[in-house]
Design a protein around this motif. Structure first.
Motif, PDB file in Angstrom:
ATOM      1  N   GLY A   1       0.793  -1.230   0.000  1.00 58.08           N
ATOM      2  CA  GLY A   1       0.000   0.000   0.000  1.00 58.08           C
ATOM      3  C   GLY A   1       0.817   1.267   0.000  1.00 58.08           C
ATOM      4  N   PHE A   2       1.953   1.273   0.696  1.00 59.40           N
ATOM      5  CA  PHE A   2       2.767   2.490   0.748  1.00 59.40           C
ATOM      6  C   PHE A   2       3.402   2.765  -0.608  1.00 59.40           C
ATOM      7  CE2 PHE A   2       6.339   5.192   2.022  1.00 59.40           C
ATOM      8  CZ  PHE A   2       5.698   6.066   2.896  1.00 59.40           C
ATOM      9  N   ALA A   3       3.939   1.723  -1.240  1.00 58.62           N
ATOM     10  CA  ALA A   3       4.510   1.889  -2.579  1.00 58.62           C
ATOM     11  C   ALA A   3       3.430   2.319  -3.565  1.00 58.62           C
ATOM     12  CB  ALA A   3       5.168   0.587  -3.037  1.00 58.62           C
ATOM     13  N   ASP A   4       2.228   1.766  -3.408  1.00 56.93           N
ATOM     14  CA  ASP A   4       1.122   2.151  -4.289  1.00 56.93           C
ATOM     15  C   ASP A   4       0.756   3.625  -4.111  1.00 56.93           C
ATOM     16  OD1 ASP A   4       0.941  -0.343  -5.410  1.00 56.93           O
ATOM     17  OD2 ASP A   4      -0.729  -1.013  -4.161  1.00 56.93           O
ATOM     18  N   ALA A   5       0.867   4.132  -2.868  1.00 57.21           N
ATOM     19  CA  ALA A   5       0.575   5.548  -2.623  1.00 57.21           C
ATOM     20  C   ALA A   5       1.580   6.432  -3.353  1.00 57.21           C
ATOM     21  CB  ALA A   5       0.600   5.839  -1.119  1.00 57.21           C
ATOM     22  N   ILE A   6       2.859   6.056  -3.314  1.00 58.45           N
ATOM     23  CA  ILE A   6       3.872   6.807  -4.064  1.00 58.45           C
ATOM     24  C   ILE A   6       3.537   6.768  -5.550  1.00 58.45           C
ATOM     25  CG2 ILE A   6       6.320   6.937  -4.680  1.00 58.45           C
ATOM     26  CD1 ILE A   6       6.955   5.652  -1.978  1.00 58.45           C
ATOM     27  N   ARG A   7       3.163   5.613  -6.026  1.00 56.58           N
ATOM     28  CA  ARG A   7       2.834   5.437  -7.444  1.00 56.58           C
ATOM     29  C   ARG A   7       1.664   6.329  -7.841  1.00 56.58           C
ATOM     30  NH1 ARG A   7       0.434   1.460 -11.006  1.00 56.58           N
ATOM     31  NH2 ARG A   7       1.903   0.958 -12.677  1.00 56.58           N
ATOM     32  N   ARG A   8       0.627   6.369  -6.998  1.00 54.37           N
ATOM     33  CA  ARG A   8      -0.545   7.208  -7.276  1.00 54.37           C
ATOM     34  C   ARG A   8      -0.174   8.678  -7.344  1.00 54.37           C
ATOM     35  NH1 ARG A   8      -3.043   3.991  -3.450  1.00 54.37           N
ATOM     36  NH2 ARG A   8      -2.840   5.617  -1.852  1.00 54.37           N
ATOM     37  N   VAL A   9       0.591   9.120  -6.358  1.00 55.76           N
ATOM     38  CA  VAL A   9       0.963  10.538  -6.285  1.00 55.76           C
ATOM     39  C   VAL A   9       1.793  10.935  -7.500  1.00 55.76           C
ATOM     40  CG1 VAL A   9       2.371  12.204  -5.012  1.00 55.76           C
ATOM     41  CG2 VAL A   9       0.812  10.695  -3.770  1.00 55.76           C
ATOM     42  N   VAL A  10       2.787  10.132  -7.835  1.00 51.57           N
ATOM     43  CA  VAL A  10       3.649  10.450  -8.975  1.00 51.57           C
ATOM     44  C   VAL A  10       2.841  10.439 -10.265  1.00 51.57           C
ATOM     45  CG1 VAL A  10       5.628   9.683 -10.342  1.00 51.57           C
ATOM     46  CG2 VAL A  10       5.729   9.612  -7.837  1.00 51.57           C
ATOM     47  N   ALA A  11       1.941   9.451 -10.429  1.00 50.96           N
ATOM     48  CA  ALA A  11       1.128   9.368 -11.643  1.00 50.96           C
ATOM     49  C   ALA A  11       0.217  10.579 -11.768  1.00 50.96           C
ATOM     50  CB  ALA A  11       0.302   8.084 -11.632  1.00 50.96           C
ATOM     51  N   ARG A  12      -0.353  11.021 -10.658  1.00 49.95           N
ATOM     52  CA  ARG A  12      -1.248  12.185 -10.692  1.00 49.95           C
ATOM     53  C   ARG A  12      -0.495  13.452 -11.047  1.00 49.95           C
ATOM     54  NH1 ARG A  12      -2.436  15.917  -7.033  1.00 49.95           N
ATOM     55  NH2 ARG A  12      -1.454  14.763  -5.318  1.00 49.95           N
ATOM     56  N   ARG A  13       0.739  13.566 -10.546  1.00 52.26           N
ATOM     57  CA  ARG A  13       1.512  14.788 -10.769  1.00 52.26           C
ATOM     58  C   ARG A  13       2.226  14.807 -12.117  1.00 52.26           C
ATOM     59  NH1 ARG A  13       3.225  17.789  -6.524  1.00 52.26           N
ATOM     60  NH2 ARG A  13       4.145  19.021  -8.213  1.00 52.26           N
ATOM     61  N   THR A  14       2.612  13.640 -12.621  1.00 50.88           N
ATOM     62  CA  THR A  14       3.439  13.604 -13.836  1.00 50.88           C
ATOM     63  C   THR A  14       2.753  12.931 -15.012  1.00 50.88           C
ATOM     64  OG1 THR A  14       4.493  11.467 -13.337  1.00 50.88           O
ATOM     65  CG2 THR A  14       5.477  13.449 -12.354  1.00 50.88           C
ATOM     66  N   GLY A  15       1.672  12.208 -14.740  1.00 45.73           N
ATOM     67  CA  GLY A  15       1.014  11.473 -15.819  1.00 45.73           C
ATOM     68  C   GLY A  15       1.653  10.125 -16.116  1.00 45.73           C
ATOM     69  N   ARG A  16       2.699   9.762 -15.347  1.00 48.52           N
ATOM     70  CA  ARG A  16       3.390   8.488 -15.557  1.00 48.52           C
ATOM     71  C   ARG A  16       3.472   7.741 -14.235  1.00 48.52           C
ATOM     72  NH1 ARG A  16       6.583  12.326 -17.688  1.00 48.52           N
ATOM     73  NH2 ARG A  16       8.103  12.050 -16.020  1.00 48.52           N
ATOM     74  N   ALA A  17       2.986   6.502 -14.233  1.00 42.52           N
ATOM     75  CA  ALA A  17       3.033   5.692 -13.023  1.00 42.52           C
ATOM     76  C   ALA A  17       4.325   4.879 -13.001  1.00 42.52           C
ATOM     77  CB  ALA A  17       1.832   4.755 -12.966  1.00 42.52           C
ATOM     78  N   PRO A  18       5.182   5.096 -12.014  1.00 44.91           N
ATOM     79  CA  PRO A  18       6.449   4.351 -11.977  1.00 44.91           C
ATOM     80  C   PRO A  18       6.230   2.877 -11.653  1.00 44.91           C
ATOM     81  CG  PRO A  18       6.183   5.662  -9.988  1.00 44.91           C
ATOM     82  CD  PRO A  18       5.061   6.048 -10.902  1.00 44.91           C
ATOM     83  N   ALA A  19       7.147   2.056 -12.097  1.00 47.94           N
ATOM     84  CA  ALA A  19       7.091   0.626 -11.800  1.00 47.94           C
ATOM     85  C   ALA A  19       7.505   0.391 -10.350  1.00 47.94           C
ATOM     86  CB  ALA A  19       8.017  -0.135 -12.733  1.00 47.94           C
ATOM     87  N   VAL A  20       7.000  -0.691  -9.763  1.00 46.60           N
ATOM     88  CA  VAL A  20       7.381  -1.089  -8.406  1.00 46.60           C
ATOM     89  C   VAL A  20       8.188  -2.380  -8.508  1.00 46.60           C
ATOM     90  CG1 VAL A  20       6.576  -1.752  -6.111  1.00 46.60           C
ATOM     91  CG2 VAL A  20       5.305  -0.044  -7.437  1.00 46.60           C
ATOM     92  N   VAL A  21       9.388  -2.363  -7.948  1.00 44.24           N
ATOM     93  CA  VAL A  21      10.252  -3.548  -7.985  1.00 44.24           C
ATOM     94  C   VAL A  21      10.655  -3.913  -6.563  1.00 44.24           C
ATOM     95  CG1 VAL A  21      11.105  -2.957 -10.272  1.00 44.24           C
ATOM     96  CG2 VAL A  21      12.366  -2.177  -8.250  1.00 44.24           C
ATOM     97  N   GLY A  22      11.137  -5.123  -6.394  1.00 46.76           N
ATOM     98  CA  GLY A  22      11.571  -5.576  -5.081  1.00 46.76           C
ATOM     99  C   GLY A  22      12.925  -5.013  -4.686  1.00 46.76           C
TER     100      GLY A  22
END
Length: 229
Positions: A132-153
Motif C-alpha cells: 500500500g505504501f509503494a502504491d501511494a507513491i505510485r498514485r501521487v507520482v502518476a497524478r503529478r506527472t502522468g506516468r506511473a512508476p514501476a514497483v520492484v523488489g
C-alpha cells in the motif's frame, strides 16, 4: 521527549505491540534503544519526567535518513522506479514525522496528568498488505506527472553480499526482520488520552515528502488555490 522505535522489540512481542510488551531486541540498534529507555526510566524515579512516543518507520519532508529516501525513492531525482523493501501480504507500519511532532505537542499539553515515565504508541499509517505504501507513491507520482512508476523488489541479496564491507549495508540487513513479519503498534492508550491520533492522509503526506526530497516540484496551482481560499 524521545521518539521511540520498534527496534526495541523482538518476535516475542509481535505482531500487535502495546507499551508494556517485553523488550527483547535482536539487533545492536535495538539493544542501544532498550538501554537508553531503561536509563530514562531510572531517571524518572529520581525526579525527571520522560515522554516516549513510539512509531513506525519515519517519513516526511525533512525526515533525514529513512526507508523512503534510502530505499523506495532517490532524493533529488524523479521517481521512475519504486524499490519496495516489503513483501506482499506482510504488513508494515509507517509514521508521518509531522504527525509524530503534533502528537508530542498535544501530549505535552496533558503533562500534569501523565506518569513520570510515560510511553505512548502511534498507529500511524498501517500498510496491511505490504504494498500500500509503494502504491501511494505510485498514485501521487502518476497524478503529478502522468506516468506511473514501476514497483520492484528491494535487492536484499545485494545487501547481504556487501554487508561485511559496509557498515550502513550491514545495519540495513540487520533490520530486514522488520520487513518479513507484521509489526503493528497498538495506539489505544494514546487515543484514550487525547481522544484521537494526529493523522495526515497518506497521499498528502507522501506528496509533501516527495516534494521535500526534491523528487517532485511543488504544486504551484494547489498553493495558489490554498492562498486564495
Amino acid at each position: 521527549m524521545l521518539p521511540g522505535t520498534v527496534y526495541n522489540f523482538g518476535p516475542d512481542a509481535f505482531p500487535f505491540i502495546d507499551e508494556d510488551a517485553p523488550q527483547h531486541p535482536v539487533t545492536r540498534k535495538g539493544a542501544i534503544r532498550v538501554e537508553m529507555e531503561k536509563r530514562l526510566q531510572r531517571a524518572s524515579k529520581e525526579g525527571a519526567r520522560v515522554l516516549i512516543v513510539r512509531a513506525g518507520d519515519f517519513f516526511g519532508p525533512k525526515a533525514g535518513n529513512n526507508w523512503l529516501a534510502q530505499g523506495l525513492a532517490k532524493p533529488g531525482k524523479a521517481v521512475t522506479k519504486i524499490t519496495n523493501p516489503g513483501a506482499r501480504g506482510i504488513g508494515h507500519q509507517w509514521a508521518c514525522l509531522p504527525d509524530v511532532a503534533r502528537t508530542m505537542v498535544e501530549l505535552l499539553a496533558h503533562h500534569h496528568s501523565l506518569d513520570a515515565f510515560a510511553r505512548f504508541h502511534m498507529s500511524g499509517h498501517w500498510d496491511g498488505d505490504g504494498t500500500g505504501f509503494a502504491d501511494a507513491i505510485r498514485r501521487v507520482v502518476a497524478r503529478r506527472t502522468g506516468r506511473a512508476p514501476a514497483v520492484v523488489g528491494f535487492p536484499w541479496w545485494l545487501l547481504a553480499l556487501a554487508a561485511p564491507f559496509n557498515v550502513t549495508f550491514r545495519e540495513l540487513q540487520e533490520m530486514r526482520y522488520l520487513w518479513t513479519t507484521p509489526v503493528h503498534l497498538n495506539n489505544a492508550r494514546l487515543v484514550q488520552t487525547l481522544g484521537h491520533e494526529p493523522h495526515t492522509p497518506l497521499d498528502v503526506a507522501v506528496e509533501k515528502t516527495l516534494i521535500g526530497l526534491g523528487c517532485l516540484t511543488p504544486d504551484v496551482r494547489a498553493s495558489i488555490s490554498s492562498h486564495a481560499s
